[in-house]
Write an enzyme that holds these catalytic residues in place. Structure first.
Site, PDB file in Angstrom:
ATOM      1  N   GLU A  30      60.006  42.038  64.131  1.00  0.00           N
ATOM      2  CA  GLU A  30      60.528  40.872  64.736  1.00  0.00           C
ATOM      3  C   GLU A  30      59.551  39.789  64.717  1.00  0.00           C
ATOM      4  OE1 GLU A  30      61.813  42.272  68.364  1.00  0.00           O
ATOM      5  OE2 GLU A  30      59.884  43.433  68.901  1.00  0.00           O
TER       6      GLU A  30
ATOM      7  N   SER B 124      60.889  52.256  77.702  1.00  0.00           N
ATOM      8  CA  SER B 124      62.338  52.073  77.586  1.00  0.00           C
ATOM      9  C   SER B 124      62.374  53.627  77.381  1.00  0.00           C
ATOM     10  CB  SER B 124      62.907  51.399  76.526  1.00  0.00           C
ATOM     11  OG  SER B 124      62.903  49.950  76.727  1.00  0.00           O
TER      12      SER B 124
ATOM     13  N   ARG C  86      52.620  39.704  74.247  1.00  0.00           N
ATOM     14  CA  ARG C  86      52.900  41.223  74.518  1.00  0.00           C
ATOM     15  C   ARG C  86      53.263  41.830  73.440  1.00  0.00           C
ATOM     16  NH1 ARG C  86      57.689  41.859  78.920  1.00  0.00           N
ATOM     17  NH2 ARG C  86      59.339  40.702  77.730  1.00  0.00           N
ATOM     18  N   HIS C  87      53.544  41.065  72.236  1.00  0.00           N
ATOM     19  CA  HIS C  87      54.227  41.907  71.284  1.00  0.00           C
ATOM     20  C   HIS C  87      53.225  41.940  69.749  1.00  0.00           C
ATOM     21  CE1 HIS C  87      58.030  40.929  73.330  1.00  0.00           C
ATOM     22  NE2 HIS C  87      58.438  41.816  72.751  1.00  0.00           N
TER      23      HIS C  87
ATOM     24  N   ARG D 245      57.348  47.245  64.055  1.00  0.00           N
ATOM     25  CA  ARG D 245      58.474  46.182  64.341  1.00  0.00           C
ATOM     26  C   ARG D 245      58.096  44.742  63.598  1.00  0.00           C
ATOM     27  NH1 ARG D 245      60.364  48.299  69.385  1.00  0.00           N
ATOM     28  NH2 ARG D 245      60.360  50.719  69.222  1.00  0.00           N
TER      29      ARG D 245
ATOM     30  N   ARG E 275      50.376  47.796  75.310  1.00  0.00           N
ATOM     31  CA  ARG E 275      50.736  46.891  76.467  1.00  0.00           C
ATOM     32  C   ARG E 275      50.216  47.644  77.609  1.00  0.00           C
ATOM     33  NH1 ARG E 275      56.934  45.239  76.381  1.00  0.00           N
ATOM     34  NH2 ARG E 275      56.324  44.354  74.310  1.00  0.00           N
TER      35      ARG E 275
ATOM     36  N   GLU F  94      57.752  44.652  81.262  1.00  0.00           N
ATOM     37  CA  GLU F  94      58.276  45.995  80.700  1.00  0.00           C
ATOM     38  C   GLU F  94      57.212  46.960  79.951  1.00  0.00           C
ATOM     39  OE1 GLU F  94      59.650  48.523  77.425  1.00  0.00           O
ATOM     40  OE2 GLU F  94      60.018  46.395  77.382  1.00  0.00           O
TER      41      GLU F  94
END
Length: 484
Positions: free
Chosen positions: A258, A410, A264-265, A256, A458, A407
């Protein structure tokens, strides 16, 4: 008095107390060296005695020697001669049994299995525990000297020296252990899914287009063609379902791009992905999640107490609260709980970090659990391949799963109709040509299906109550870190 020679260049005298200490230390060192020499001599004598015993046993154990050894090259050439070698003789007339097919009803029966040497635990010269791994499943093989079973000390020695990952054929009797064998269990993810008929796959991480759309992808040149690193195995695991695999899962790297500078990323992490055919309703996927993760949590609590205690000493945390039957709430019900607590949230928007945490607190207070599922998310905040709800297209057949108010999963039912999929891809701004092979795969017929993705790091972070995901990653890759 000092026993050291006089120093002609110095007239300094050695105090009696200091002299006594030096004599005492020297004596202690001398005695320690003497004891160490004696210990080594005793060990050598024991080894020589053991060697003499082994040599004396060699002749009388000659009749047992045909029960173990390396397979010859000639035997590996698909020879039909039943007497080509001792391996060929041993397996003649026997059928191989899959490790995952070993059940209680087979206790007492003789079986032949093939697998890799996973680990070996040495107990003594007469006994050891060999863990054999086969397609993700493991079984414990007990090797014990026994004249009755034609197992010699030399055979135990042979098994001990096998290299890890070597292929072995084992003939033995199925025995039910008195206690649960923890050495043969897996990270519970694979164990549970394989038992439920899932097949593990490995999808490519180099793609011609983006797997989920948007700009958060690592783009690169692939031999003159634009490409990117996979954000998810989503498209390929769906194609596997179209190929009648029915139930698949994957464990692999996810990328990812981003710029998320949060606790948490990560830009690269280990993804645990599942895809499965649906018979009637997307709740079947949630039912799997609700069973799978409590199973994993219990496995960790039972089998990893030493590791958890080591973490707890450095980073104190409370054990995760979860229910035997996982709690499910609709997105609308979650919004209502927040509203009643005085927190405003868009009923057709997504939850931000603060509202997720607040909802987690409310759920823990009301239901006494820190692990729950929230489903029927607004369609606008889900990927293009998510199936809209039949009764209201503003919502989708999707869900998120939370631990301690954050979270971790997903998931959703996928769109398997090519026309609807094309329409939604365009609405999300995705170049349909870059995912043409994906869309076309549904034109040959596809069952209703869905799945989910999990970030391993996570889950570990939240299960252990850690404050930063970087503490769960051996070689972290975030927006600022590309080495080591």
């Amino acid at each position: 008095m000092s026993s050291e020679p006089e120093n002609p260049s110095s007239s300094t005298a050695t105090p009696p107390e200091e002299s006594g200490e030096k004599i005492s230390k020297k004596a202690a060192k001398k005695e320690a060296a003497k004891l160490e020499k004696l210990r080594r001599r005793q060990e050598k004598e024991e080894e020589e005695e053991a060697s003499r015993k082994t040599d004396s046993l060699s002749i009388e154990e000659e009749s047992f020697s045909r029960n173990y050894g390396d397979v010859t090259l000639n035997e590996l050439k698909s020879t039909e001669d039943p007497k080509a070698g001792k391996w060929r003789e041993a397996v003649e007339g026997k059928e191989w049994t899959d490790v995952r097919e070993l059940v209680e009803a087979m206790a007492g029966t003789e079986v032949l299995i093939r697998g890799r040497v996973h680990t070996y635990r040495h107990v003594s010269s007469k006994k050891g525990f060999l863990i054999v791994r086969q397609k993700g499943s493991k079984v414990q093989c007990v090797v014990t000297e026994s004249k009755e079973n034609h197992v010699s000390v030399n055979m135990v020695k042979f098994v001990r020296q096998l290299n890890r990952e070597s292929f072995v054929d084992v003939i033995g009797y199925v025995v039910l252990p008195k206690d649960h064998v923890t050495g043969a269990t897996q990270q519970g993810w694979r164990e549970c899914l394989l038992r439920k008929g899932f097949i593990e796959i490995h999808s490519p991480k180099l793609l011609a287009g983006s797997s989920e759309g948007g700009s958060a992808v690592f783009r690169l040149d692939y031999k003159g063609q634009p490409a990117c690193l996979a954000q998810s195995p989503q498209l390929h695991k769906q194609m596997a379902i179209c190929a009648d695999f029915e139930r698949v899962f994957e464990v692999g790297a996810v990328y990812r791009a981003e710029d998320s500078f949060t606790h948490r990323h990560l830009c690269e992490f280990i993804g645990l992905d599942v895809e499965m055919a649906i018979h009637k309703h997307y709740s079947e996927i949630m039912d799997l999640v609700g069973e799978l993760f409590p199973f994993i949590f219990n496995k960790i609590n039972e089998n990893c107490q030493k590791e958890l205690e080591a973490i707890r000493k450095q980073y104190p945390f409370q054990p995760l609260k979860f229910l035997p039957k996982t709690l499910k709430l609709t997105f609308a019900e979650g919004i209502q709980m927040l509203k009643e607590a005085g927190v405003q949230a868009d009923p057709l928007g997504d939850l931000n970090t603060e509202t997720e945490r607040k909802l987690g607190e409310l759920v823990r207070e009301k239901y006494d659990t820190e692990f729950y599922i929230l489903h029927r998310y607004p369609s606008a905040v889900r990927p293009f391949y998510t199936m809209p709800c039949a009764d209201d297209p503003n919502y989708s057949n999707s869900f998120d799963v939370f631990i301690r108010g954050e979270e971790i999963i997903s998931g959703a039912q996928r769109v398997h109709d090519p026309e609807l999929l094309t329409e939604q891809a365009k609405r999300f701004g995705i170049d349909v040509e870059t995912i043409k092979t994906y869309i076309d795969s549904f034109r040959y017929g596809a069952p209703p299906h869905g799945g989910f993705g999990v970030g391993l790091e996570r889950v570990v972070m939240l299960f252990c109550g850690l404050n930063n995901i970087r503490k769960t990653s051996l070689f972290t890759r975030d927006p600022l870190r590309l080495a080591p």
